[in-house]
Design an enzyme around this catalytic site. Sequence first.
Site, mmCIF file in Angstrom:
data_model
loop_
_atom_site.group_PDB
_atom_site.id
_atom_site.type_symbol
_atom_site.label_atom_id
_atom_site.label_comp_id
_atom_site.label_asym_id
_atom_site.label_seq_id
_atom_site.Cartn_x
_atom_site.Cartn_y
_atom_site.Cartn_z
ATOM 1 C CG ASN A 11 -1.694 1.243 1.407
ATOM 2 O OD1 ASN A 11 -1.862 2.001 0.459
ATOM 3 N ND2 ASN A 11 -2.187 1.482 2.613
ATOM 4 C CE LYS A 13 0.061 3.407 4.685
ATOM 5 N NZ LYS A 13 0.115 3.517 6.134
ATOM 6 C CG HIS A 96 -5.702 2.308 5.124
ATOM 7 N ND1 HIS A 96 -5.238 3.237 6.032
ATOM 8 C CD2 HIS A 96 -4.738 1.371 4.999
ATOM 9 C CE1 HIS A 96 -4.025 2.871 6.428
ATOM 10 N NE2 HIS A 96 -3.703 1.751 5.818
ATOM 11 C CD GLU A 98 -2.626 5.793 6.634
ATOM 12 O OE1 GLU A 98 -2.621 5.840 5.384
ATOM 13 O OE2 GLU A 98 -1.712 5.265 7.295
ATOM 14 C CD GLU A 168 -3.560 -2.156 7.324
ATOM 15 O OE1 GLU A 168 -2.502 -2.534 6.801
ATOM 16 O OE2 GLU A 168 -4.030 -1.029 7.158
ATOM 17 N N GLY A 174 2.581 2.327 10.737
ATOM 18 C CA GLY A 174 3.583 3.376 10.592
ATOM 19 C C GLY A 174 4.283 3.740 11.891
ATOM 20 C CB SER A 212 5.187 -1.855 11.936
ATOM 21 O OG SER A 212 4.810 -0.504 12.164
HETATM 22 P P1 PGA Z 1 2.912 0.278 7.643
HETATM 23 O O1 PGA Z 1 1.462 0.578 6.981
HETATM 24 O O2 PGA Z 1 3.382 -1.034 7.094
HETATM 25 O O3 PGA Z 1 3.760 1.437 7.222
HETATM 26 O O4 PGA Z 1 2.691 0.224 9.122
HETATM 27 C C1 PGA Z 1 0.521 -0.459 6.798
HETATM 28 C C2 PGA Z 1 -0.743 0.099 6.202
HETATM 29 O O5 PGA Z 1 -1.166 1.200 6.600
HETATM 30 O O6 PGA Z 1 -1.368 -0.523 5.322
#
Ligand code: PGA
Length: 250
Positions: A11, A13, A96, A98, A168, A174, A212
Amino acid sequence: MASRTPYIAANWKMHKTVAEAAEFVDALLPRIAATQHDVVICPPFTALTAVVERRYGTAVKVAAQNMHEEESGAFTGEVSAPMLVELDVEAVVLGHSERRRHFCETDEALARKVPVALAAGLEPILCVGESEEARDAGETEEVLERQLQADLAGIESGQLADVVIAYEPIWAIGTGRTATPEQAQEVCAFIRDVVRMRGAAADELRVLYGGSMKPANAPELLALPDVDGGLIGGAGLDPEEFAAIVEAAG
Ligand code: PGA
């Protein structure tokens, strides 16, 4: 138990221009040439075509990061399922955290988006996950069950296993803090049970872990019995790291 093809998705983003996307795909393809897994790249809308064109003839699938539930209309800034299908995009990330947090994505909208995506021939990658406060309060399962029931309300039991579900935990995205293997296994098994209760072929459902995931922790997470893949943010921006995670899936 049905054998489930591992599903490893990057992903991106809001990262990568068209030129950077092309560079990534050119570096990734030789590294994953032999894989039998589902390898999925989720670029921003502007780079979808660049990735689609480069991956023809390979195992790589392309997913958008969002989609509006209407086919067309006065929705400035939005993109619809037929627009994605026209580009030969095969999947779409929905819900997601976010998008839920920064763009007011609601469970009501998701309840419409998931069936619209399936009907258009796009594989939905539905993201669910609890906040740190919910986990600390012991409400993880309650939050996840509520999200799953709401977001999948419009899907017949026979089609539920066509949805890919990404667990998630918001506190792991992140942050460098990964769920422990015990936490990831427990929740991914719970998600499968919730879907099973709806009468679905839950053994065929792919449940991913995201938050992560890196080459260093991927082998342990991807070996868990109910974790069928990963949704990878940061480490999915680097072709070498992403290829290492694809390899870690066995
Ligand atoms: P990350 O993001 O691996 O940077 O933690 C995962 C995601 O938001 O899909």
